[in-house]
Write an enzyme that holds these catalytic residues in place. Structure first.
Site, PDB file in Angstrom:
ATOM      1  N   HIS A 143      41.843  40.136  31.605  1.00  0.00           N
ATOM      2  CA  HIS A 143      41.153  38.874  31.810  1.00  0.00           C
ATOM      3  C   HIS A 143      39.709  38.975  31.330  1.00  0.00           C
ATOM      4  O   HIS A 143      39.069  40.034  31.463  1.00  0.00           O
ATOM      5  CB  HIS A 143      41.179  38.479  33.285  1.00  0.00           C
ATOM      6  N   LYS A 537      40.863  27.887  43.384  1.00  0.00           N
ATOM      7  CA  LYS A 537      40.393  26.756  42.573  1.00  0.00           C
ATOM      8  C   LYS A 537      41.026  25.447  43.038  1.00  0.00           C
ATOM      9  O   LYS A 537      40.412  24.384  42.994  1.00  0.00           O
ATOM     10  CB  LYS A 537      40.720  26.996  41.094  1.00  0.00           C
TER      11      LYS A 537
END
Length: 865
Positions: A143, A537
């Site tokens: 990532h 999120k």
């Protein structure tokens, strides 16, 4: 960065060690010299002026002092601005390095005190039987959260090694002078290294970057961790008898296998990644074998070889006749050394594909077993169970593949491929479906070359139902009908709908015959991954964490009732808004019974480099993981303290989620986010091969934004919203009721999970800076959203302090508190520079300068996404 500045740093840091102050002074003075040599005294003066101005503004943030900072920033031309940004960035990198060395010194000092270091293997007070059947699996991911380019990282590694050499009290004067000269050279190289990569890395570049961590520490640190376990079980016999435990560490990797939203990761990339890994580990095993062979110089008169060893040498003579003859001539009286030397040649042949290689790690392990037993029977047990055992542990852990490649793909991509294959109207599969099938063929090829363990797991992102998992097996059969690869579908549960119905999804999966076959093949073990990033999120940090905790409780009960050995794979990120934080604390805060000897967790970006960049810190990290897993497992499925606070958690979760969703679902919020953060520049920053968004870059949908850049961007704007927003709303809903504050304090006292959550929130809040954040927020032209953020920040801070009993954030961690307070003015300088270029004309030059500040702020705050 002058000598006076470094001394000031030492004073502001309070009672921190003289060694740390000395190293900060040394490094920053050398950096100042490098800056002056490169850009002249004028550049150094501009850096110093901005530094003093931001310190003054931080001390008392008046309008006049703020104008002084903005004037200094505005008068810099683009070239000077880039130099100033780089100066502050290099400063943070060197201070971070000095603090890292300080942590190493502290660990060594504590270990010499005669008492076991806290959270170490030596400090375990659990019965050794608890060590049985452990399995701890760190998984390295690709990532985009490591903002430093590899050239910068390697400069810092070399500078760190030189710093360690300087601590040798036996150095002569000329030796010390030479080390200092080399350090000046490396710092000059660091200063003149462009912090921004010239192009976005390819997936195989990321593979090689991760392998640098194995080179730097992981491969050689692993035996030290096992040896400490061996010593903890039986200190007297350590190194003179076989170890009484099985190796429990394994590594996984997504680097080269994670194709969820990354079109650059193809089947050929996955094949190539595993070829690179295999070459790497075989070289490491070969080098270790050659090194250890030189220590096995015992003669056959003193330590006679066993019959099994003589037979093994005869087989080697058939496999490698020329090499066997030469070693037989030069080492005629040292059969044990000869045997390991021949093994090294066979490893080289395995790597190159030449005749005489091993057919797999099991064959090499059999040779090591013969060698160890011969030495032991011949009266040399310490030669049998010393360094040879270290080599054996490395083979058992890394095999010939190094880290197990895990393939990750989105459930919708896999479902589309299945649907297309099932369609009678599809004469030729689409390119997307052909690539899915090619991926499963690559898995089959890797397994045929390196064994099933090298690549067997398929992580299904956004798993919605058991059908998504069954589809993985169907695709494997479709790709290789004659001999499908042995694949293990692993559900990744990320959204509220799936987390709340996790047990039902697992029930449906285990009702399928193919699922039972996969699980039985793995010893009734089932692996489930839970995602912290997208859930946070979606719902905000408090609601997401509470829902994840409850999902793990439900799955643990489900597995216990059905006799299934459950491994929960924690998809934690580096930042606190994505499940980050101290790993050992997080493990001990898991629901009782959910660990049960098994831990699997992602380690990403700058977190992996921080944990494995130095051998001492890598060992400390692995010992902390091991210690925490053993302690958590020893407790077993005891009563969960969460049961006493169900009304409060339900109230907090609902209120927090509603408050968070009210903000992020407001019309125009995504446009506001794009204006008040450098998300656009993060999207173009060449720090990873993977795109930052699943949808188009200009999408106005929150769901299209990836969690990592979402967290990264809010941290850059000094709002740090993802680490605290909604927490205040949840706490407020409880405190509004009679006795509510007392209940929250009881939760923090009696429930490790909640205590850890609040500790992490304090750290997030301490990195959120209202005055600097306002520089960004006013750019959004949405006073309503700005007011909501300001109000929630103030409320959350007030309530977290009320529950903790602290007067200031991080009062319970004064060293960390001082470090953040000291860094803030220097980060402020970069933030003012970032805002200037965000507000200026959008040109390639200004975009580059914003990208440079992004790297600097990340170094200063010591986290990205």
């Amino acid at each position: 960065m002058t000598d006076r500045e470094a001394a000031t740093a030492g004073r502001r840091d309070g009672p921190r060690s003289a060694e740390l102050r000395r190293n900060v002074r040394l490094l920053t003075t050398m950096l100042g010299d490098a800056i002056a040599e490169s850009g002249g005294p004028e550049l150094l003066a501009k850096v110093e002026a901005l530094r003093k101005a931001t310190i003054s503004y931080r001390g008392r943030p008046t309008d006049a002092r703020r104008r002084r900072v903005t004037d200094l920033v505005a008068e810099l031309d683009l070239k000077r601005a880039e130099d100033v940004i780089r100066a502050f960035t290099c400063y943070f990198q060197l201070v971070n390095l000095a603090e890292e060395r300080h942590r190493v010194r502290t660990l060594r000092s504590r270990s010499r005190s005669g008492k076991p270091v806290k959270d170490s293997i030596a400090a375990l007070d659990v019965d050794p039987s608890s060590f049985e059947d452990l399995r701890i699996t760190p998984v390295l991911t690709a990532h985009p959260t490591e903002a430093k380019r590899r050239a910068v990282v390697e400069h810092l590694w070399r500078i760190g090694a030189l710093l360690e050499q300087l601590e040798d009290l036996s150095l002569g004067a000329s030796e010390e002078q030479e080390i200092r000269r080399r350090m000046r050279e490396e710092i000059a190289g660091l200063w003149r290294t462009d912090p921004i990569r010239p192009h976005r890395p390819e997936p195989l570049d990321e593979v090689r970057a991760v392998l640098a961590l194995f080179d730097q520490t992981i491969f050689t640190t692993l035996p030290a961790v096992y040896r400490e376990m061996d010593r903890r079980i039986d200190a007297d016999g350590c190194g003179a008898r076989p170890p009484s435990f099985e190796p429990f560490l394994r590594w996984g990797t997504w680097v080269g296998g994670d194709r969820d939203g990354n079109p650059r990761v193809t089947a050929e990339v996955t094949r190539a990644a595993m070829a690179i890994q295999s070459d790497h580990v075989l070289r490491g095993l070969e080098a270790a074998s050659r090194r250890i062979a030189r220590t096995l110089s015992v003669s056959d008169r003193d330590v006679p070889p066993s019959r099994a060893l003589r037979r093994a040498l005869e087989r080697d003579a058939e496999a490698l006749p020329a090499v066997s003859r030469e070693l037989g001539r030069t080492l005629s009286d040292a059969p044990h050394r000869r045997k390991l030397g021949l093994a090294a040649h066979r490893l080289a042949a395995t790597r190159t594909g030449a005749k005489g290689g091993y057919d797999g790690p099991e064959s090499f392990l059999r040779d090591l077993d013969v060698l160890q037993r011969s030495l032991d029977a011949g009266g040399a047990p310490r030669l049998a169970w010393g360094e040879l055992q270290h080599l054996r542990w490395q083979v058992q852990t890394f095999g010939f593949h190094l880290a197990s490649m895990e393939v990750r793909q989105h459930s919708s991509v896999l479902a589309a491929a299945r649907a297309e294959l099932a369609s009678t109207s599809s004469a030729r599969p689409s390119a997307a479906t052909r690539e899915v099938l090619a991926t499963f063929r690559a898995i089959a090829d890797i397994q045929s070359r390196l064994g099933v363990e090298a690549c067997e797991r398929v992580i299904v992102s956004f798993t919605r139902s058991a059908a998504d998992l069954a589809g993985v097996l169907a695709l494997a059969r479709a790709a290789v009908p004659e001999s499908p690869p042995d694949v293990v579908p692993v559900p990744l549960l990320e959204s509220r709908a799936e987390l709340t119905t996790a047990a039902s999804i697992l029930d449906d999966w285990m009702s399928m015959p193919e699922a039972r076959r996969v699980t039985k093949r793995r010893g009734d073990e089932l692996e489930v991954m839970v995602g912290y990033s997208d859930s946070a999120k979606e719902a905000g940090m408090l609601a997401a964490n509470l829902e994840l905790y409850e999902a793990q409780r439900a799955m643990t009960r489900w597995a216990r009732d059905r006799g299934v050995r459950l491994t929960i794979f924690h998809g934690r990120g580096g930042a606190l808004g994505r499940g980050g934080g101290p790993a050992s604390r997080a493990i001990e805060a898991q629901p009782p019974g959910s660990v049960a000897g098994r831990l699997k967790v992602t380690e990403q970006g700058e977190v992996a480099f921080a944990r494995y960049g130095t051998a001492a810190l890598a060992r400390r990290h692995l010992e902390q993981l091991t210690s925490a897993v053993v302690r958590a497992s020893a407790r077993g499925p005891e009563a969960d303290p969460a049961d006493a606070f169900i009304p409060e958690t339900e109230t907090m979760s609902a209120a927090s989620r509603a408050h968070y969703e009210r903000l992020v679902r407001t019309d125009g919020f995504v446009e506001f986010f794009r204006r008040v953060t450098p998300i656009a520049q993060i999207g173009t920053l060449p720090i990873a091969s993977r795109p930052v968004a699943r949808g188009m870059d200009g999408s106005t949908e929150l769901d299209d934004l990836r969690a990592i850049p979402w967290v990264f961007a809010w941290g850059q704007s000094r709002v740090n919203l993802t680490g605290w927003y909604g927490l205040g709303a949840g706490l407020s809903e409880v405190t509004s009721r009679r006795g509510g504050l007392g209940r929250l304090r009881a939760m923090a006292r009696d429930w490790p999970f909640f205590a850890t959550l609040l500790e992490n929130a304090e750290l997030s809040l301490s990195k959120a800076d209202p005055a600097i954040a306002d520089l960004y927020l006013v750019r959004g032209d949405r006073p309503d959203l700005v007011a909501a953020i300001r109000d929630e920040l103030a409320r959350t801070t007030e309530l977290v302090l009320a529950v903790s009993g602290h007067t200031h954030l991080l009062d319970g961690k004064p060293d960390l508190q001082r470090a953040i307070e000291y860094r803030n003015p220097y980060v402020d300088a970069l933030s003012f520079l970032q805002v200037r270029f965000l507000e200026g004309p959008d040109t390639p030059a200004t975009e580059r300068l914003v990208q440079a500040t992004i790297s600097g702020v990340a170094a200063g705050l010591q986290n990205t996404g």
